[in-house]
Design an enzyme around this catalytic site. Sequence first.
Site, PDB file in Angstrom:
ATOM      1  N   ASP A  52      33.877  14.513 -19.732  1.00 29.52           N
ATOM      2  CA  ASP A  52      33.690  13.227 -20.412  1.00 29.52           C
ATOM      3  C   ASP A  52      32.206  12.897 -20.467  1.00 29.52           C
ATOM      4  O   ASP A  52      31.479  13.114 -19.501  1.00 29.52           O
ATOM      5  CB  ASP A  52      34.433  12.129 -19.639  1.00 29.52           C
ATOM      6  CG  ASP A  52      34.310  10.778 -20.313  1.00 29.52           C
ATOM      7  OD1 ASP A  52      34.934  10.597 -21.372  1.00 29.52           O
ATOM      8  OD2 ASP A  52      33.586   9.906 -19.793  1.00 29.52           O
ATOM      9  N   TYR A  57      24.959   7.654 -22.032  1.00 23.99           N
ATOM     10  CA  TYR A  57      24.702   8.125 -20.666  1.00 23.99           C
ATOM     11  C   TYR A  57      23.351   8.857 -20.628  1.00 23.99           C
ATOM     12  O   TYR A  57      23.211   9.961 -21.158  1.00 23.99           O
ATOM     13  CB  TYR A  57      25.815   9.062 -20.179  1.00 23.99           C
ATOM     14  CG  TYR A  57      27.174   8.395 -20.032  1.00 23.99           C
ATOM     15  CD1 TYR A  57      27.319   7.010 -19.991  1.00 23.99           C
ATOM     16  CD2 TYR A  57      28.334   9.163 -19.920  1.00 23.99           C
ATOM     17  CE1 TYR A  57      28.563   6.419 -19.850  1.00 23.99           C
ATOM     18  CE2 TYR A  57      29.593   8.571 -19.780  1.00 23.99           C
ATOM     19  CZ  TYR A  57      29.689   7.202 -19.753  1.00 23.99           C
ATOM     20  OH  TYR A  57      30.932   6.613 -19.625  1.00 23.99           O
ATOM     21  N   TYR A 204      39.365   6.066 -15.260  1.00 23.51           N
ATOM     22  CA  TYR A 204      37.995   6.301 -14.794  1.00 23.51           C
ATOM     23  C   TYR A 204      37.697   5.502 -13.520  1.00 23.51           C
ATOM     24  O   TYR A 204      38.442   4.594 -13.164  1.00 23.51           O
ATOM     25  CB  TYR A 204      36.965   6.073 -15.907  1.00 23.51           C
ATOM     26  CG  TYR A 204      36.683   4.660 -16.376  1.00 23.51           C
ATOM     27  CD1 TYR A 204      35.961   3.754 -15.596  1.00 23.51           C
ATOM     28  CD2 TYR A 204      37.072   4.244 -17.642  1.00 23.51           C
ATOM     29  CE1 TYR A 204      35.657   2.474 -16.054  1.00 23.51           C
ATOM     30  CE2 TYR A 204      36.773   2.967 -18.112  1.00 23.51           C
ATOM     31  CZ  TYR A 204      36.064   2.083 -17.308  1.00 23.51           C
ATOM     32  OH  TYR A 204      35.764   0.822 -17.771  1.00 23.51           O
ATOM     33  N   ARG A 228      25.169   0.206  -9.070  1.00 26.02           N
ATOM     34  CA  ARG A 228      26.178  -0.457  -8.242  1.00 26.02           C
ATOM     35  C   ARG A 228      25.665  -1.768  -7.668  1.00 26.02           C
ATOM     36  O   ARG A 228      26.453  -2.637  -7.318  1.00 26.02           O
ATOM     37  CB  ARG A 228      26.654   0.483  -7.133  1.00 26.02           C
ATOM     38  CG  ARG A 228      27.552   1.566  -7.681  1.00 26.02           C
ATOM     39  CD  ARG A 228      27.907   2.582  -6.637  1.00 26.02           C
ATOM     40  NE  ARG A 228      26.769   3.428  -6.295  1.00 26.02           N
ATOM     41  CZ  ARG A 228      26.856   4.571  -5.641  1.00 26.02           C
ATOM     42  NH1 ARG A 228      28.035   5.001  -5.229  1.00 26.02           N
ATOM     43  NH2 ARG A 228      25.801   5.299  -5.376  1.00 26.02           N
ATOM     44  N   GLY A 280      33.052  11.100 -11.163  1.00 26.57           N
ATOM     45  CA  GLY A 280      31.620  11.321 -11.337  1.00 26.57           C
ATOM     46  C   GLY A 280      31.069  11.963 -10.079  1.00 26.57           C
ATOM     47  O   GLY A 280      31.485  11.637  -8.970  1.00 26.57           O
ATOM     48  N   ALA A 281      30.126  12.910 -10.235  1.00 25.95           N
ATOM     49  CA  ALA A 281      29.581  13.601  -9.059  1.00 25.95           C
ATOM     50  C   ALA A 281      28.081  13.785  -9.210  1.00 25.95           C
ATOM     51  O   ALA A 281      27.570  13.979 -10.308  1.00 25.95           O
ATOM     52  CB  ALA A 281      30.264  14.949  -8.886  1.00 25.95           C
TER      53      ALA A 281
HETATM   54  N1  LIG Z   1      34.798   4.541 -20.704  1.00 23.27           N
HETATM   55  C1  LIG Z   1      34.049   3.802 -19.911  1.00 23.27           C
HETATM   56  O1  LIG Z   1      33.673   2.653 -20.250  1.00 23.27           O
HETATM   57  C2  LIG Z   1      33.663   4.339 -18.561  1.00 23.27           C
HETATM   58  C3  LIG Z   1      33.130   3.471 -17.592  1.00 23.27           C
HETATM   59  C4  LIG Z   1      32.786   3.995 -16.348  1.00 23.27           C
HETATM   60  C5  LIG Z   1      32.963   5.348 -16.096  1.00 23.27           C
HETATM   61  N2  LIG Z   1      33.466   6.174 -17.073  1.00 23.27           N
HETATM   62  C6  LIG Z   1      33.599   7.633 -16.850  1.00 23.27           C
HETATM   63  O2  LIG Z   1      34.247   7.879 -15.635  1.00 23.27           O
HETATM   64  C7  LIG Z   1      33.447   8.729 -14.815  1.00 23.27           C
HETATM   65  C8  LIG Z   1      33.762   8.483 -13.351  1.00 23.27           C
HETATM   66  O3  LIG Z   1      33.650   7.126 -12.980  1.00 23.27           O
HETATM   67  P1  LIG Z   1      32.450   6.575 -12.087  1.00 23.27           P
HETATM   68  O4  LIG Z   1      31.341   7.542 -12.134  1.00 23.27           O
HETATM   69  O5  LIG Z   1      32.244   5.180 -12.507  1.00 23.27           O
HETATM   70  O6  LIG Z   1      33.023   6.432 -10.624  1.00 23.27           O
HETATM   71  P2  LIG Z   1      33.739   7.331  -9.518  1.00 23.27           P
HETATM   72  O7  LIG Z   1      34.117   8.649 -10.052  1.00 23.27           O
HETATM   73  O8  LIG Z   1      34.778   6.435  -8.984  1.00 23.27           O
HETATM   74  O9  LIG Z   1      32.577   7.474  -8.420  1.00 23.27           O
HETATM   75  C9  LIG Z   1      31.535   8.389  -8.593  1.00 23.27           C
HETATM   76  C10 LIG Z   1      30.576   8.349  -7.404  1.00 23.27           C
HETATM   77  O10 LIG Z   1      31.274   8.551  -6.179  1.00 23.27           O
HETATM   78  C11 LIG Z   1      30.497   9.341  -5.266  1.00 23.27           C
HETATM   79  N3  LIG Z   1      31.291  10.568  -4.994  1.00 23.27           N
HETATM   80  C12 LIG Z   1      31.883  11.397  -5.908  1.00 23.27           C
HETATM   81  N4  LIG Z   1      32.575  12.387  -5.289  1.00 23.27           N
HETATM   82  C13 LIG Z   1      32.422  12.199  -3.962  1.00 23.27           C
HETATM   83  C14 LIG Z   1      32.892  12.903  -2.816  1.00 23.27           C
HETATM   84  N5  LIG Z   1      33.656  13.988  -2.921  1.00 23.27           N
HETATM   85  N6  LIG Z   1      32.547  12.437  -1.602  1.00 23.27           N
HETATM   86  C15 LIG Z   1      31.774  11.323  -1.480  1.00 23.27           C
HETATM   87  N7  LIG Z   1      31.287  10.620  -2.540  1.00 23.27           N
HETATM   88  C16 LIG Z   1      31.612  11.048  -3.774  1.00 23.27           C
HETATM   89  C17 LIG Z   1      29.183   9.629  -5.984  1.00 23.27           C
HETATM   90  O11 LIG Z   1      28.211   8.598  -5.726  1.00 23.27           O
HETATM   91  P3  LIG Z   1      27.376   8.462  -4.350  1.00 23.27           P
HETATM   92  O12 LIG Z   1      27.273   9.812  -3.728  1.00 23.27           O
HETATM   93  O13 LIG Z   1      26.072   7.865  -4.740  1.00 23.27           O
HETATM   94  O14 LIG Z   1      28.175   7.492  -3.527  1.00 23.27           O
HETATM   95  C18 LIG Z   1      29.563   9.494  -7.456  1.00 23.27           C
HETATM   96  O15 LIG Z   1      28.462   9.175  -8.259  1.00 23.27           O
HETATM   97  C19 LIG Z   1      32.011   8.428 -15.290  1.00 23.27           C
HETATM   98  O16 LIG Z   1      31.093   9.430 -14.937  1.00 23.27           O
HETATM   99  C20 LIG Z   1      32.237   8.317 -16.773  1.00 23.27           C
HETATM  100  O17 LIG Z   1      32.335   9.607 -17.368  1.00 23.27           O
HETATM  101  C21 LIG Z   1      33.836   5.679 -18.285  1.00 23.27           C
END
Ligand SMILES: NC(=O)c1ccc[n+]([C@@H]2O[C@H](COP(=O)([O-])OP(=O)(O)OC[C@H]3O[C@@H](n4cnc5c(N)ncnc54)[C@H](OP(=O)(O)O)[C@@H]3O)[C@@H](O)[C@H]2O)c1
Length: 318
Positions: A52, A57, A204, A228, A280-281
Amino acid sequence: MQYVTVKGVDTAVSRIGLGGEQLGGHGWGRVTREGLVGVVRQALDSGVTLFDTAPIYGLGESELLLGEELRGRRHKAVVATKCGLNWTPTPRFRKWPDGSPESVRGEVEGSLQRLLTDYVDVCQVHWPDPATPLEDTLGVLADLRTEGKIRAIGCCNFPAELLRKAFSICDVSVVQVPYSLIDRAAATDILPLCLEHGVAVVAYSPLARGLLTGKYGSGSEFGPADNRSRHPYVTGSAWREWPSTAMRLAEIATSMGRTAAELAVAWVLATEGVSATLVGAKSPEQIESVCAGEDGPKLPESLFNEIGETVQGSDHAQ
Ligand SMILES: NC(=O)c1ccc[n+]([C@@H]2O[C@H](COP(=O)([O-])OP(=O)(O)OC[C@H]3O[C@@H](n4cnc5c(N)ncnc54)[C@H](OP(=O)(O)O)[C@@H]3O)[C@@H](O)[C@H]2O)c1
């Protein structure tokens, strides 16, 4: 890795998709290009097919990186990008929804160039645009689908009423909504609506932007370079309980020999009506570990219910 099918998309879609926001390189604190390249490579190695992204971005950087890394492997990937959001970087960064046909067409052409491809698998309206009739936005996407530039249409962040309207205008394949243990608003209306219409829901922020990974608590502070610090999960009243939720989840995970991140993702994927989730990673290890968790034992229904009951969530809309 488990896979699902999505209307109009030829390649099987992995139930864990890689989120592209972090790949943009901005808004998540310190990241390195090397680390982000490693994230995409590790995702492919872990069986992820769903990638995605969005033009906004990193103001194009996420799509550029993905295009580069998927070169020669494009056929293995389901590339989902977005449209309908315009921005200006100067004099002060500002963004606004723009679903006008001219803008959407221009955005898709730009995405194709950055992604080094001649089609995107799913093009999703990023946010509703109250100033443009929905028929016009979805009309140009339907044209782009006929022209072969996109394979399927998606809608992100639409309330249920607007989704109903979208479904009556054209064939929508994907709906993206926030969904996690702390943010369950979509379960009340959007998940059942999409189930009824056979539309794939891609959830997401399953880790609530990292808050549910066990690393953060009430004393955590996010710097100005980390979005955040301004996110409603941290600043808004509806999610005030997240630190105790995160702590309880971490306790349950430890007692099971699993990580809180794995369990948070497993809980989202076990929710009826969720087809896939985007994680997200910022490092290869982060995406590797959640994918390894998905390959592990499935969450029994009794535990799914127990986690849902003991860990508090909010059904407030954002
Ligand atoms: N359509 C939309 O409006 C919309 C809005 C938001 C997101 N999205 C999509 O959804 C994706 C994912 O959502 P998100 O990035 O908001 O949040 P998420 O996936 O809930 O959290 C991602 C964050 O969690 C931490 N993390 C990830 N895997 C981990 C693990 N195994 N262990 C420990 N920490 C971990 C990392 O940050 P830290 O290490 O800094 O803690 C990472 O940046 C986005 O990248 C985007 O593509 C879409």
